[in-house]
Design a protein around this motif. Structure first.
Motif, PDB file in Angstrom:
ATOM      1  N   LEU A   1       8.234  12.259 -16.824  1.00 40.12           N
ATOM      2  CA  LEU A   1       8.950  11.110 -17.419  1.00 40.12           C
ATOM      3  C   LEU A   1       8.449  10.831 -18.839  1.00 40.12           C
ATOM      4  O   LEU A   1       7.353  11.275 -19.219  1.00 40.12           O
ATOM      5  N   PRO A   2       9.206  10.042 -19.643  1.00 43.30           N
ATOM      6  CA  PRO A   2       8.825   9.794 -21.052  1.00 43.30           C
ATOM      7  C   PRO A   2       7.551   8.957 -21.228  1.00 43.30           C
ATOM      8  O   PRO A   2       6.936   8.961 -22.280  1.00 43.30           O
TER       9      PRO A   2
ATOM     10  N   THR B   1       7.102   5.736 -21.591  1.00 42.62           N
ATOM     11  CA  THR B   1       7.187   4.691 -22.615  1.00 42.62           C
ATOM     12  C   THR B   1       7.189   3.293 -22.003  1.00 42.62           C
ATOM     13  O   THR B   1       7.083   2.299 -22.720  1.00 42.62           O
ATOM     14  N   ASN B   2       7.352   3.248 -20.684  1.00 44.65           N
ATOM     15  CA  ASN B   2       7.393   1.959 -19.974  1.00 44.65           C
ATOM     16  C   ASN B   2       8.417   0.987 -20.577  1.00 44.65           C
ATOM     17  O   ASN B   2       8.150  -0.202 -20.729  1.00 44.65           O
ATOM     18  N   CYS B   3       9.588   1.522 -20.910  1.00 49.10           N
ATOM     19  CA  CYS B   3      10.590   0.686 -21.587  1.00 49.10           C
ATOM     20  C   CYS B   3      11.315  -0.273 -20.629  1.00 49.10           C
ATOM     21  O   CYS B   3      12.032  -1.161 -21.047  1.00 49.10           O
ATOM     22  N   LYS B   4      11.175  -0.039 -19.326  1.00 49.60           N
ATOM     23  CA  LYS B   4      11.720  -0.930 -18.279  1.00 49.60           C
ATOM     24  C   LYS B   4      13.233  -0.837 -18.075  1.00 49.60           C
ATOM     25  O   LYS B   4      13.804  -1.581 -17.278  1.00 49.60           O
ATOM     26  N   GLU B   5      13.910   0.029 -18.798  1.00 42.97           N
ATOM     27  CA  GLU B   5      15.381   0.074 -18.673  1.00 42.97           C
ATOM     28  C   GLU B   5      15.854   0.526 -17.294  1.00 42.97           C
ATOM     29  O   GLU B   5      16.987   0.288 -16.905  1.00 42.97           O
ATOM     30  N   CYS B   6      14.976   1.188 -16.560  1.00 46.01           N
ATOM     31  CA  CYS B   6      15.344   1.647 -15.211  1.00 46.01           C
ATOM     32  C   CYS B   6      15.251   0.519 -14.190  1.00 46.01           C
ATOM     33  O   CYS B   6      15.623   0.687 -13.026  1.00 46.01           O
TER      34      CYS B   6
ATOM     35  N   THR C   1       7.148  -0.035 -15.045  1.00 48.01           N
ATOM     36  CA  THR C   1       6.502   1.113 -15.694  1.00 48.01           C
ATOM     37  C   THR C   1       7.157   2.404 -15.239  1.00 48.01           C
ATOM     38  O   THR C   1       7.835   2.449 -14.202  1.00 48.01           O
ATOM     39  N   CYS C   2       6.907   3.472 -16.020  1.00 47.31           N
ATOM     40  CA  CYS C   2       7.406   4.794 -15.604  1.00 47.31           C
ATOM     41  C   CYS C   2       6.753   5.200 -14.285  1.00 47.31           C
ATOM     42  O   CYS C   2       7.376   5.852 -13.442  1.00 47.31           O
TER      43      CYS C   2
ATOM     44  N   PHE D   1       8.507   3.615 -11.410  1.00 44.89           N
ATOM     45  CA  PHE D   1       9.792   4.300 -11.201  1.00 44.89           C
ATOM     46  C   PHE D   1       9.564   5.638 -10.492  1.00 44.89           C
ATOM     47  O   PHE D   1      10.286   6.000  -9.547  1.00 44.89           O
TER      48      PHE D   1
ATOM     49  N   CYS E   1      17.063   6.399 -15.253  1.00 43.68           N
ATOM     50  CA  CYS E   1      16.273   6.508 -16.495  1.00 43.68           C
ATOM     51  C   CYS E   1      17.096   7.291 -17.509  1.00 43.68           C
ATOM     52  O   CYS E   1      17.355   8.474 -17.337  1.00 43.68           O
ATOM     53  N   PRO E   2      17.509   6.637 -18.601  1.00 44.55           N
ATOM     54  CA  PRO E   2      18.375   7.342 -19.565  1.00 44.55           C
ATOM     55  C   PRO E   2      17.610   8.299 -20.489  1.00 44.55           C
ATOM     56  O   PRO E   2      18.228   8.993 -21.285  1.00 44.55           O
ATOM     57  N   TYR E   3      16.279   8.332 -20.376  1.00 49.04           N
ATOM     58  CA  TYR E   3      15.488   9.074 -21.386  1.00 49.04           C
ATOM     59  C   TYR E   3      14.857  10.361 -20.869  1.00 49.04           C
ATOM     60  O   TYR E   3      14.021  10.935 -21.547  1.00 49.04           O
TER      61      TYR E   3
END
Ligand code: SF4
Length: 446
Positions: A12-13, A15-20, A24-25, A28, A42-44
């Motif tokens: 996984l990326p 980045t812990n961007c939370k979009e999922c 955190t990654c 997820f 996860c779009p990334y």
């Protein structure tokens, strides 16, 4: 093999961007490992990681579609050994075998195509027609397939060990994704090429699991992914043992080379043996079951068994809770109360119809459970019954004040009378089969 949460996390990326939807990654990744979320959330994820994760997250038993039209069916993608652990998802296709030299082929195929029964309000049909190249002749086989196709749009199973015969049949039916049956250690290359060329699923047959796994590997190497396994067993004990082994290998060991649906052949010397073989295959663990004849005394019980086994135990087949007038009801007609379990409803309403006495059938919401089960679960009590009778306006529909309760909940009589002042509760039969005699001998409106 399935990846662990940490292995997924590495892809996984980070980045812990939370979009999922996870903080955190890592969170997820852990959830993904438990199959509690989807990678697409996860779009990334980059393409390389996606390919690795897709392969690892593929279902342990591949979903295979058979047939191409409206009546195509899918088998496989099961996730549990025992239905009560979760549910079984894709009911096995019931297919009837016809000989390619049968002079009555068109009539037989028409009968198979038209066979339909209704159970608990659901129409059930056969799933396919298998054409068997017993003549050993390619032209006869192709002609038989054309004849069947001329009268039926059911998915086909093309049974032949001869690649030339399969090729001739595919020229007639190839566009409809028939199931080719079967590639063996002698014919796999040619059969795999034919399956690949026509985009059809392919049965592979070998007499031991090691050879079957090797064959699966070989045909996959030629680009055939939609595989159905025939481990060669034809007897009850053999089927049960080997089919269970295959299911366990796929689900418990995540053994990908044998993670495919299974085909069972239920042809037998007697009708009883055929029924036993097929019933065992429905329960454990066939994806396609080939029967040797259209015998309703075998097929109807099999369809019933299949419907029962493949109904989600947590979501019983239910009726809408409401008032169902059965027959030409009047203000003198009796009122029966029951629950909204489909099987209960259809059994009770069937017996009422058979009695010839019109009845107001009050179907209460028992969470789709039978009378006894919903009562035991606290879903079908005196308060629920009284509220249902009141909300359906029964007092305005009848001139009497009598309510027939199912015999299994006779203990609720007093409480229901307390909840419905002025009403008399009559304890009805326990079993629906006794309803007609109850209506003749016990029921009186006045
Ligand atoms: Fe990590 Fe992807 Fe979730 Fe963002 S969307 S936190 S990158 S897993």
């Amino acid at each position: 093999m399935a990846l662990t949460g940490l292995e997924i996390y590495k892809l996984l990326p980070k980045t812990n961007c939370k979009e999922c939807g996870f903080p955190t990654c890592l969170a997820f990744a852990m959830k993904l490992a438990q199959k509690g979320t989807e990678l697409a959330n996860c779009p990334y994820v980059d393409e390389e990681a996606k390919a690795a994760l897709d392969a690892a997250s593929a279902p342990p038993i591949r979903l295979v579609a058979i047939g191409g039209g409206e009546r195509r069916f899918e088998v496989g993608n099961e996730t549990v050994l025992f239905r009560h652990e979760k549910t079984f998802f894709h009911p096995p296709g019931l297919v009837v075998r016809l000989r390619d030299d049968d002079p009555a082929l068109a009539e037989q195929a028409t009968r198979i195509d038209a066979y339909e029964v209704e159970r608990v309000g659901i129409k059930i049909m056969l799933d396919g027609i298998a054409v068997d190249n017993v003549s050993g002749d390619a032209a006869t086989f192709a002609k038989a397939v054309a004849t069947v196709k001329g009268v039926s749009a059911l998915p086909l199973v093309l049974i032949s060990d001869d690649p030339a015969a399969v090729e001739a049949a595919l020229a007639v039916a190839g566009g409809d994704r028939p199931l080719i049956c079967a590639a063996t250690t002698d014919t796999w290359q040619k059969m795999a090429e034919l399956a690949k060329g026509a985009g059809c699923p392919l049965v592979i047959r070998a007499d031991d699991l090691e050879s079957l796994a090797a064959l699966a590997h070989d045909v996959q190497g030629l680009g055939v992914e939609d595989i159905v396994l025939d481990p060669g067993t034809r007897d009850l004990a053999g089927n049960l043992a080997v089919f269970t082994q295959l299911r366990r290998l796929a689900l418990k060991k995540n053994f990908r080379p044998l993670g495919f649906p299974i085909i069972a052949f239920a042809g037998a010397a007697t009708r009883e043996e055929q029924a036993l073989l097929a019933a065992s295959a429905v329960a454990k663990y066939a994806g396609v079951i080939v029967l040797d004849e259209l015998d309703p005394s075998v097929i109807y019980p099999l369809m019933t068994l299949r419907q029962n086994v493949y109904t989600d135990p947590q979501k019983p087949i239910q009726m809408e809770p409401k008032l169902y007038p059965v027959g030409a009801v009047t203000d003198k007609s009796p009122i029966f109360v029951t629950t909204n379990f489909s099987l209960t409803y259809f059994t009770v309403s069937g017996e009422i119809e058979a009695s010839g006495v019109p009845v107001w059938l009050v179907v209460a919401d028992g969470d789709g459970l039978s009378v006894l089960t919903s009562w035991a679960a606290g879903k079908f009590d005196a308060e629920k019954i009284a509220k249902t009778v009141t909300s359906y306006g029964m007092a305005d529909k009848v001139s009497h004040r009598k309510l027939v309760l199912p015999g299994y909940v006779a203990a609720l009589s007093g409480e229901v009378e307390e909840e419905l002042p002025g009403w008399q509760v009559i304890v009805g039969p326990r079993e629906a089969v006794d309803i007609p005699s109850f209506l003749k001998t016990v029921w009186k409106a006045d």
